[in-house]
Design a protein around this motif. Structure first.
Motif, mmCIF file in Angstrom:
data_model
loop_
_atom_site.group_PDB
_atom_site.id
_atom_site.type_symbol
_atom_site.label_atom_id
_atom_site.label_comp_id
_atom_site.label_asym_id
_atom_site.label_seq_id
_atom_site.Cartn_x
_atom_site.Cartn_y
_atom_site.Cartn_z
ATOM 1 N N ASP A 1 0.852 -1.183 0.000
ATOM 2 C CA ASP A 1 0.000 0.000 0.000
ATOM 3 C C ASP A 1 0.884 1.228 0.000
ATOM 4 O O ASP A 1 1.854 1.298 0.746
ATOM 5 C CB ASP A 1 -0.870 0.008 1.258
ATOM 6 N N HIS A 2 0.498 2.170 -0.832
ATOM 7 C CA HIS A 2 1.304 3.375 -0.992
ATOM 8 C C HIS A 2 0.385 4.572 -0.771
ATOM 9 O O HIS A 2 -0.661 4.673 -1.419
ATOM 10 C CB HIS A 2 1.899 3.434 -2.396
ATOM 11 N N VAL A 3 0.755 5.421 0.142
ATOM 12 C CA VAL A 3 -0.077 6.585 0.450
ATOM 13 C C VAL A 3 0.801 7.827 0.355
ATOM 14 O O VAL A 3 1.791 7.947 1.072
ATOM 15 C CB VAL A 3 -0.682 6.482 1.870
ATOM 16 N N MET A 4 0.423 8.705 -0.548
ATOM 17 C CA MET A 4 1.197 9.928 -0.751
ATOM 18 C C MET A 4 0.480 11.104 -0.105
ATOM 19 O O MET A 4 -0.728 11.270 -0.267
ATOM 20 C CB MET A 4 1.338 10.226 -2.246
ATOM 21 N N THR A 5 1.231 11.924 0.603
ATOM 22 C CA THR A 5 0.662 13.103 1.254
ATOM 23 C C THR A 5 1.444 14.326 0.813
ATOM 24 O O THR A 5 2.673 14.358 0.965
ATOM 25 C CB THR A 5 0.745 12.944 2.790
ATOM 26 N N PRO A 6 0.757 15.343 0.270
ATOM 27 C CA PRO A 6 1.502 16.534 -0.142
ATOM 28 C C PRO A 6 2.141 17.221 1.067
ATOM 29 O O PRO A 6 1.508 17.332 2.119
ATOM 30 C CB PRO A 6 0.428 17.454 -0.743
ATOM 31 N N GLU A 7 3.363 17.657 0.890
ATOM 32 C CA GLU A 7 3.985 18.535 1.887
ATOM 33 C C GLU A 7 3.896 19.958 1.338
ATOM 34 O O GLU A 7 3.259 20.824 1.918
ATOM 35 C CB GLU A 7 5.434 18.126 2.137
ATOM 36 N N THR A 8 4.525 20.171 0.185
ATOM 37 C CA THR A 8 4.401 21.436 -0.543
ATOM 38 C C THR A 8 4.077 21.060 -1.993
ATOM 39 O O THR A 8 3.878 19.888 -2.301
ATOM 40 C CB THR A 8 5.728 22.215 -0.506
ATOM 41 N N ALA A 9 4.106 22.050 -2.876
ATOM 42 C CA ALA A 9 3.815 21.750 -4.289
ATOM 43 C C ALA A 9 4.887 20.862 -4.904
ATOM 44 O O ALA A 9 4.627 20.157 -5.883
ATOM 45 C CB ALA A 9 3.695 23.048 -5.075
ATOM 46 N N THR A 10 6.083 20.865 -4.341
ATOM 47 C CA THR A 10 7.175 20.098 -4.957
ATOM 48 C C THR A 10 7.828 19.112 -3.988
ATOM 49 O O THR A 10 8.932 18.625 -4.258
ATOM 50 C CB THR A 10 8.258 21.046 -5.513
ATOM 51 N N THR A 11 7.161 18.820 -2.889
ATOM 52 C CA THR A 11 7.689 17.810 -1.955
ATOM 53 C C THR A 11 6.520 17.011 -1.380
ATOM 54 O O THR A 11 5.383 17.494 -1.337
ATOM 55 C CB THR A 11 8.475 18.448 -0.785
ATOM 56 N N CYS A 12 6.818 15.792 -0.943
ATOM 57 C CA CYS A 12 5.736 14.984 -0.367
ATOM 58 C C CYS A 12 6.268 13.993 0.666
ATOM 59 O O CYS A 12 7.466 13.727 0.736
ATOM 60 C CB CYS A 12 4.978 14.239 -1.464
ATOM 61 N N HIS A 13 5.332 13.482 1.448
ATOM 62 C CA HIS A 13 5.596 12.366 2.349
ATOM 63 C C HIS A 13 5.041 11.120 1.664
ATOM 64 O O HIS A 13 3.989 11.175 1.024
ATOM 65 C CB HIS A 13 4.881 12.556 3.689
ATOM 66 N N TYR A 14 5.732 10.026 1.828
ATOM 67 C CA TYR A 14 5.336 8.799 1.145
ATOM 68 C C TYR A 14 5.347 7.674 2.182
ATOM 69 O O TYR A 14 6.382 7.376 2.770
ATOM 70 C CB TYR A 14 6.318 8.565 -0.007
ATOM 71 N N PHE A 15 4.174 7.086 2.402
ATOM 72 C CA PHE A 15 4.039 5.984 3.366
ATOM 73 C C PHE A 15 3.859 4.681 2.597
ATOM 74 O O PHE A 15 3.069 4.615 1.650
ATOM 75 C CB PHE A 15 2.843 6.225 4.289
ATOM 76 N N LEU A 16 4.596 3.677 3.027
ATOM 77 C CA LEU A 16 4.560 2.383 2.337
ATOM 78 C C LEU A 16 4.301 1.270 3.349
ATOM 79 O O LEU A 16 5.016 1.159 4.350
ATOM 80 C CB LEU A 16 5.910 2.147 1.639
ATOM 81 N N GLY A 17 3.268 0.500 3.090
ATOM 82 C CA GLY A 17 3.024 -0.715 3.873
ATOM 83 C C GLY A 17 3.328 -1.903 2.988
ATOM 84 O O GLY A 17 2.746 -2.032 1.908
ATOM 85 N N PHE A 18 4.239 -2.748 3.409
ATOM 86 C CA PHE A 18 4.634 -3.882 2.575
ATOM 87 C C PHE A 18 4.281 -5.161 3.325
ATOM 88 O O PHE A 18 4.800 -5.427 4.402
ATOM 89 C CB PHE A 18 6.136 -3.812 2.280
ATOM 90 N N THR A 19 3.376 -5.925 2.746
ATOM 91 C CA THR A 19 2.752 -7.040 3.454
ATOM 92 C C THR A 19 2.918 -8.311 2.643
ATOM 93 O O THR A 19 2.683 -8.305 1.438
ATOM 94 C CB THR A 19 1.244 -6.735 3.607
ATOM 95 N N ARG A 20 3.302 -9.404 3.307
ATOM 96 C CA ARG A 20 3.490 -10.662 2.556
ATOM 97 C C ARG A 20 2.780 -11.797 3.268
ATOM 98 O O ARG A 20 2.556 -11.738 4.489
ATOM 99 C CB ARG A 20 4.983 -10.975 2.390
ATOM 100 N N ASP A 21 2.470 -12.835 2.489
ATOM 101 C CA ASP A 21 1.730 -13.967 3.057
ATOM 102 C C ASP A 21 2.560 -15.249 3.027
ATOM 103 O O ASP A 21 2.026 -16.332 3.164
ATOM 104 C CB ASP A 21 0.418 -14.176 2.285
ATOM 105 N N PHE A 22 3.863 -15.134 2.854
ATOM 106 C CA PHE A 22 4.678 -16.347 2.712
ATOM 107 C C PHE A 22 5.912 -16.258 3.614
ATOM 108 O O PHE A 22 6.327 -15.170 4.012
ATOM 109 C CB PHE A 22 5.109 -16.542 1.247
#
Ligand code: FES
Ligand SMILES: [Fe+2]
Length: 334
Positions: free
Chosen positions: A249-270
């Motif tokens: 899952d990737h969730v992008m949040t604007p910080e400014t017009a040219t910068t952002c915060h990026y949250f990543l959830g990486f999930t596996r079933d094996f």
């Protein structure tokens, strides 16, 4: 940029009674966890007295004390105490923002507080599922949030930009291209979905090791985008040797017009119990790929967009999903 929406502000583990300064949608905000109630608090990051950043202050009980002159600000933004005064001006207040904790992430509502409905936080149940192992990461990119999101809407980069980990550079000019590609994109309500199936595709070294694959596989990528910029990706790799699935899952949040915060959830079933990969392997590998490959590329694109005056992109067939999402965003912004 949408305003009446939840933006991911932090991983829950990032927030404590130690104030955290973070800019969301151009708004400087101080986040902290109230010491007594445990609530997540988000306030304008300025003291109503003389504009010192509250994030330089100290959490006392459920309030924050400005370190400059000791004024206290409550979780609703009102100043509750001024040293050596019996009363406090009713104008001594800063904006407070609704917050909510879900899926191990803390969300903040930037728009009209009366419209803040927790039911509209994106669904990502696998992040907290017992059947999955999850790592949550947070990155910062010097690029517009949509440019970062486009990197996730465009899975065709995996074979080239990530040739050292997931991909195989299949389809290079001058080589026999016996990979079969199928892609379907559908839009339903606000969400856009895509299924891309690549048959007979080779794997990069990291992905081969995850599943113990020695032969080409079928790689199925199911993606779902929902506004403002959450992208769920289910990646299945299979052949007669193994079948493994990731939900990321990737969730992008604007910080400014040219910068952002990026949250990543990486999930596996094996391989949840033992062996390779462990969660630490996953974190090292995934964060390495994002930090060393995705973010430098997206930041370089951002610079070029500025240098070349935002030239028009020429899409390829694999960009169908990205185009459908851009179209939906344009419709929602109308
Ligand atoms: S600026 Fe905060 S107490 Fe004076
Ligand atoms: Fe990538």
């Amino acid at each position: 940029m949408f305003t009446d929406t939840w933006y991911c502000a932090a991983r829950a583990v990032e927030l404590s009674t130690q104030p955290l300064a973070r800019v969301i949608c151009n708004e400087p905000i101080v986040f902290f966890r109230a010491a007594k109630s445990g609530d997540y608090v988000a306030l304008e990051d300025r003291c109503p007295h003389r504009q010192a950043p509250l994030s330089m202050g100290r959490v006392v009980g459920d309030e924050i004390m400005c370190v400059y002159h000791g004024w206290m600000v409550a979780s609703d933004g009102r100043c509750t105490h001024v040293p050596h005064q019996d009363s406090v001006s009713p104008n001594a207040a800063v904006r407070s923002y609704p917050t909510s904790e879900r899926w191990g992430l803390v969300w903040v509502w930037i728009g009209d507080p009366a419209k803040a409905d927790e039911g509209t936080i994106p669904e990502m149940p696998w992040l907290v599922s017992d059947d999955h192992s999850t790592i949550l990461s947070c990155f910062h990119a010097k690029a517009n949030y949509q440019l970062m999101a486009d990197n996730l809407l465009d899975v065709s980069h995996a074979d080239f930009l990530h040739a050292g980990s997931f991909g195989s550079q299949a389809g290079q000019k001058g080589e026999t291209d016996d990979v079969k590609q199928r892609m379907d994109v559908t839009t339903q309500n606000d969400c856009v979905r895509s299924v891309r199936i690549l048959e007979n595709v080779a794997l990069g070294p990291m992905a081969s090791a995850w599943g113990g694959f020695t032969k080409p596989i079928t790689r199925t990528t199911r993606q779902r985008w929902e506004p403002p910029n959450t992208i769920n990706i289910e990646l299945r790799m299979e052949n007669d040797e193994n079948c493994i699935t990731f939900n990321h899952d990737h969730v992008m949040t604007p910080e400014t017009a040219t910068t952002c915060h990026y949250f990543l959830g990486f999930t596996r079933d094996f391989n949840l119990e033992s062996g390779y990969p462990t969660d630490e392997d996953m974190r090292r590998e995934q964060e390495g790929v994002v930090l060393n490959e995705d973010i430098p590329m997206v930041e370089a694109q951002q610079l070029n967009k500025i240098r070349f005056g935002d030239p028009v992109d020429i899409p390829g067939q694999a960009d169908k999903f990205l185009i459908a999402v851009h179209k939906r965003i344009a419709e929602l912004n109308r």
